[in-house]
Design a protein around this motif. Structure first.
Motif, PDB file in Angstrom:
ATOM      1  N   PRO A  39      12.405  -1.043   0.729  1.00 20.59           N
ATOM      2  CA  PRO A  39      12.892  -0.534  -0.554  1.00 20.59           C
ATOM      3  C   PRO A  39      13.250   0.948  -0.468  1.00 20.59           C
ATOM      4  CG  PRO A  39      10.905  -1.838  -0.853  1.00 20.59           C
ATOM      5  CD  PRO A  39      11.075  -1.650   0.627  1.00 20.59           C
ATOM      6  N   ALA A  40      14.332   1.331  -1.116  1.00 21.48           N
ATOM      7  CA  ALA A  40      14.814   2.712  -1.023  1.00 21.48           C
ATOM      8  C   ALA A  40      13.761   3.708  -1.504  1.00 21.48           C
ATOM      9  CB  ALA A  40      16.097   2.871  -1.838  1.00 21.48           C
ATOM     10  N   GLU A  41      13.040   3.355  -2.586  1.00 20.67           N
ATOM     11  CA  GLU A  41      12.043   4.284  -3.121  1.00 20.67           C
ATOM     12  C   GLU A  41      10.893   4.486  -2.144  1.00 20.67           C
ATOM     13  OE1 GLU A  41       9.784   3.464  -6.914  1.00 20.67           O
ATOM     14  OE2 GLU A  41      11.160   5.065  -7.532  1.00 20.67           O
ATOM     15  N   LEU A  42      10.494   3.430  -1.450  1.00 18.17           N
ATOM     16  CA  LEU A  42       9.419   3.548  -0.455  1.00 18.17           C
ATOM     17  C   LEU A  42       9.877   4.388   0.726  1.00 18.17           C
ATOM     18  CD1 LEU A  42       6.632   2.823   0.597  1.00 18.17           C
ATOM     19  CD2 LEU A  42       7.598   0.692   1.524  1.00 18.17           C
ATOM     20  N   VAL A  43      11.106   4.200   1.145  1.00 24.25           N
ATOM     21  CA  VAL A  43      11.640   5.005   2.255  1.00 24.25           C
ATOM     22  C   VAL A  43      11.655   6.482   1.878  1.00 24.25           C
ATOM     23  CG1 VAL A  43      13.692   5.500   3.641  1.00 24.25           C
ATOM     24  CG2 VAL A  43      12.991   3.130   3.229  1.00 24.25           C
ATOM     25  N   SER A  44      12.111   6.793   0.668  1.00 27.33           N
ATOM     26  CA  SER A  44      12.141   8.195   0.224  1.00 27.33           C
ATOM     27  C   SER A  44      10.734   8.787   0.190  1.00 27.33           C
ATOM     28  CB  SER A  44      12.779   8.299  -1.166  1.00 27.33           C
ATOM     29  OG  SER A  44      14.140   7.916  -1.121  1.00 27.33           O
ATOM     30  N   ALA A  45       9.786   8.007  -0.332  1.00 27.59           N
ATOM     31  CA  ALA A  45       8.398   8.495  -0.392  1.00 27.59           C
ATOM     32  C   ALA A  45       7.830   8.710   1.003  1.00 27.59           C
ATOM     33  CB  ALA A  45       7.538   7.506  -1.171  1.00 27.59           C
ATOM     34  N   ALA A  46       8.122   7.804   1.923  1.00 25.80           N
ATOM     35  CA  ALA A  46       7.607   7.925   3.289  1.00 25.80           C
ATOM     36  C   ALA A  46       8.214   9.132   4.003  1.00 25.80           C
ATOM     37  CB  ALA A  46       7.901   6.647   4.067  1.00 25.80           C
ATOM     38  N   LEU A  47       9.515   9.345   3.810  1.00 27.22           N
ATOM     39  CA  LEU A  47      10.151  10.508   4.431  1.00 27.22           C
ATOM     40  C   LEU A  47       9.556  11.802   3.869  1.00 27.22           C
ATOM     41  CD1 LEU A  47      13.848   9.287   4.502  1.00 27.22           C
ATOM     42  CD2 LEU A  47      12.512   9.994   6.503  1.00 27.22           C
ATOM     43  N   GLY A  48       9.340  11.837   2.560  1.00 30.31           N
ATOM     44  CA  GLY A  48       8.736  13.023   1.969  1.00 30.31           C
ATOM     45  C   GLY A  48       7.335  13.260   2.505  1.00 30.31           C
ATOM     46  N   GLN A  49       6.554  12.189   2.629  1.00 30.90           N
ATOM     47  CA  GLN A  49       5.189  12.315   3.149  1.00 30.90           C
ATOM     48  C   GLN A  49       5.198  12.739   4.625  1.00 30.90           C
ATOM     49  OE1 GLN A  49       1.429  12.799   2.644  1.00 30.90           O
ATOM     50  NE2 GLN A  49       2.584  11.903   0.948  1.00 30.90           N
ATOM     51  N   ALA A  50       6.158  12.231   5.381  1.00 30.73           N
ATOM     52  CA  ALA A  50       6.258  12.607   6.797  1.00 30.73           C
ATOM     53  C   ALA A  50       6.535  14.106   6.940  1.00 30.73           C
ATOM     54  CB  ALA A  50       7.363  11.797   7.479  1.00 30.73           C
ATOM     55  N   ARG A  51       7.402  14.632   6.070  1.00 30.25           N
ATOM     56  CA  ARG A  51       7.676  16.081   6.104  1.00 30.25           C
ATOM     57  C   ARG A  51       6.425  16.874   5.768  1.00 30.25           C
ATOM     58  NH1 ARG A  51      12.388  14.425   3.327  1.00 30.25           N
ATOM     59  NH2 ARG A  51      11.477  15.090   1.341  1.00 30.25           N
ATOM     60  N   LEU A  52       5.685  16.411   4.762  1.00 31.41           N
ATOM     61  CA  LEU A  52       4.468  17.118   4.361  1.00 31.41           C
ATOM     62  C   LEU A  52       3.427  17.090   5.478  1.00 31.41           C
ATOM     63  CD1 LEU A  52       4.139  15.866   0.673  1.00 31.41           C
ATOM     64  CD2 LEU A  52       4.851  18.142   1.439  1.00 31.41           C
TER      65      LEU A  52
END
Length: 407
Positions: free
Chosen positions: A58-71
Motif C-alpha cells: 500500500p502506498a501509505e505504508l510505503v511512505s511511512a516506511a520510507l519516513g521511518q527509514a530516514r529517521l
C-alpha cells in the motif's frame, strides 16, 4: 521529551487512518519486512525505491516506511547502529531525545541512589526510559501525545524492555507520583517558533516541574544548558553534561547535594565539583593556554580549573586560562603557545606563509573575526600545522599561535 505535535483525527466521512494507525502498520510483519529492506537504502534514490515498493505494498505504508527509514538513519548518531535500527521514531523524537550515552549516565546515577521505581514525565519516544530500564529501574513513562506514546511502547517492546516500562498516555500534570522512588521530568523546550529560553515557558513550566520533583525522594529535571544560575532553586544540585566536548544538557537534581554545581564530561564520566572559589586573577599569557570544556564554563567552574593548573585568566571576561606550567587535566584542552601578538591580519598571513602552515585550527572567544572568513584570507599552504586563537588579552584584540598538547 514531551512532543506538542497534534495527531490527525480520523476523518468521519472517509475513515482515513490516523497517524497512530499509520504507525501501527509499521509494526505488522509486512511493515517490519519493509523496514528491513530499507535499512541501507540511499535517500537519493528514494523516488525510484518508492515506485518499486508501491507495486507490492500500500502506498501509505510505503511512505511511512520510507519516513521511518530516514529517521532511523538520523538516529544512529544518538542511539548507535544496533539500537537505532530496532527502534521507532518521530521527527521531533529524533531531534529532542536524549543522546544514549547521556541517558545511560543519568540512569547509572539514579540506580546508584537506590532508585528502583521511577516516573518519567514527558517521556517522548522513550530514550531515557530505555536507559533506566537497562539499569534495572522500573519506569512509568508518561506523555500526552498518542503517537509519541505508541512509539515509546513499540521501542520498549523492540528492545525487550516491556516488563520494566509501562507507557501511559496522559497529561503529566495529572499523574500522581506517590510511591515512586524518583521522578524525571524532561519538559518541552521547543515551541512553534523554535527553542524556548524562558523556563516558565517550558511545557510544563519549570516551576511545576520543580514542585513535582520535591514530591519524591529523588528527582532530576532536564533543562537548557544556558539556564541562568539565579533561576536554579537553592535546594537543587545543578549538573552540566558534555559528550565528546559538546554541551548536551543541564540537569537539576533533588535529594542529592543541594547548592552543588558540577560539570560531567562524557564519555569518560569525569566530574568536576565546584568548591566556591573566587574568580582567578588576570595575568599575562604564559607558556600554556587551557580551554575549559563547555560544561565547565556553563557550570561557572573555570576558577576550579585555574586552581588545578596553577593559572589565571587572560582577560576577566574570557574563559581561557593560562599558566607557565603544564598540568594535564580532563577538564580543559591544553595548547603550548609560541606567539602572542596584537591582532593584525597582514602579520598573521606573513607568519603562516613563513612557517609553511597548511593546516590550522582556528578558535575564537571574545573576537569579532569569523574563523572561516579568516581561513579564506590566509590562503594556507604548506605541510605544517598550528592552532590560531583569536581572543582578547587584558581587553586588547590578540592572536595566539601554538600547538595542541597531547594528553
Amino acid at each position: 521529551m514531551h512532543e506538542n505535535g497534534a495527531v490527525p483525527a480520523p476523518n468521519a466521512d472517509t475513515g482515513a487512518p490516523t497517524a497512530v494507525d499509520t504507525f501501527a502498520a509499521l509494526l505488522t510483519d509486512e511493515g517490519r519486512r519493509l523496514l528491513e529492506e530499507l535499512r541501507d537504502h540511499d535517500p537519493a534514490r528514494e523516488l525510484a525505491v518508492a515506485t518499486r515498493l508501491r507495486r507490492d505494498h500500500p502506498a501509505e505504508l510505503v511512505s511511512a516506511a520510507l519516513g521511518q527509514a530516514r529517521l532511523r538513519q538520523r538516529a544512529v548518531a544518538k542511539f548507535g547502529t544496533e539500537d537505532a535500527y530496532r527502534m521507532y521514531f518521530t521527527p521531533n523524537g529524533v531531534e529532542q531525545a536524549t543522546r544514549a550515552s547521556v541517558a545511560a549516565y543519568r540512569a547509572r546515577r539514579f540506580a546508584g541512589l537506590g532508585v528502583r521505581r521511577l516516573a518519567d514525565l514527558c517521556c517522548g519516544i522513550g530514550g531515557d526510559a530505555i536507559a533506566l530500564a537497562r539499569a534495572g529501574v522500573s519506569v512509568l513513562a508518561v506523555d500526552r501525545d498518542p503517537l509519541t506514546c505508541a512509539v515509546a511502547r513499540a521501542n520498549a517492546a523492540a528492545l525487550d524492555l516491556s516488563d520494566l516500562i509501562e507507557v501511559r498516555c496522559a497529561d503529566v500534570t495529572e499523574v500522581g507520583v506517590s510511591g515512586y522512588d524518583a521522578v524525571f521530568v524532561d519538559p518541552a523546550r521547543r515551541g512553534g517558533r523554535g527553542r524556548i529560553f524562558d523556563p516558565e515557558a517550558y511545557s510544563p513550566p519549570l516551576s511545576w516541574a520543580v514542585e513535582a520533583a520535591r514530591t519524591a525522594p529523588h528527582a532530576a529535571l532536564k533543562i537548557a544548558p544556558g539556564v541562568p544560575h539565579e533561576a536554579i532553586p537553592e535546594d537543587a544540585e545543578a549538573e552540566w553534561i558534555s559528550d565528546g566536548g559538546d554541551v548536551k544538557e543541564a540537569v537539576l537534581w533533588f535529594g542529592t547535594t543541594p547548592g552543588t554545581r558540577r560539570a560531567t564530561l562524557l564519555p569518560a564520566g569525569t566530574t568536576l565539583t565546584g568548591t566556591g572559589l573566587p574568580d582567578p586573577a588576570v595575568r599575562p599569557v604564559g607558556r600554556y593556554l587551557y580551554e575549559p570544556d563547555g560544561a565547565v564554563i556553563r557550570a561557572h567552574l573555570v576558577a576550579d580549573v585555574a586552581a588545578e593548573v596553577s593559572g589565571g585568566l587572560i582577560d576577566e571576561t574570557i574563559a581561557y586560562v593560562t599558566s607557565d606550567e603544564l598540568h594535564p587535566t580532563p577538564y580543559a584542552s591544553a595548547y603550548e603557545i609560541t606567539d602572542v601578538l596584537p591582532f593584525n591580519l597582514k602579520k598573521l598571513k606573513a607568519l603562516v606563509r613563513e612557517r609553511g602552515i597548511g593546516v590550522a585550527v582556528i578558535k575564537k572567544r571574545g573576537s569579532a573575526v569569523e574563523p572561516e572568513e579568516l581561513r579564506k584570507k590566509l590562503k594556507l599552504e604548506g605541510v605544517n600545522s598550528c592552532v590560531i586563537v583569536l581572543t582578547r588579552v587584558a581587553g586588547a584584540p590578540t592572536m595566539l599561535l601554538g600547538q595542541p598538547v597531547q594528553a
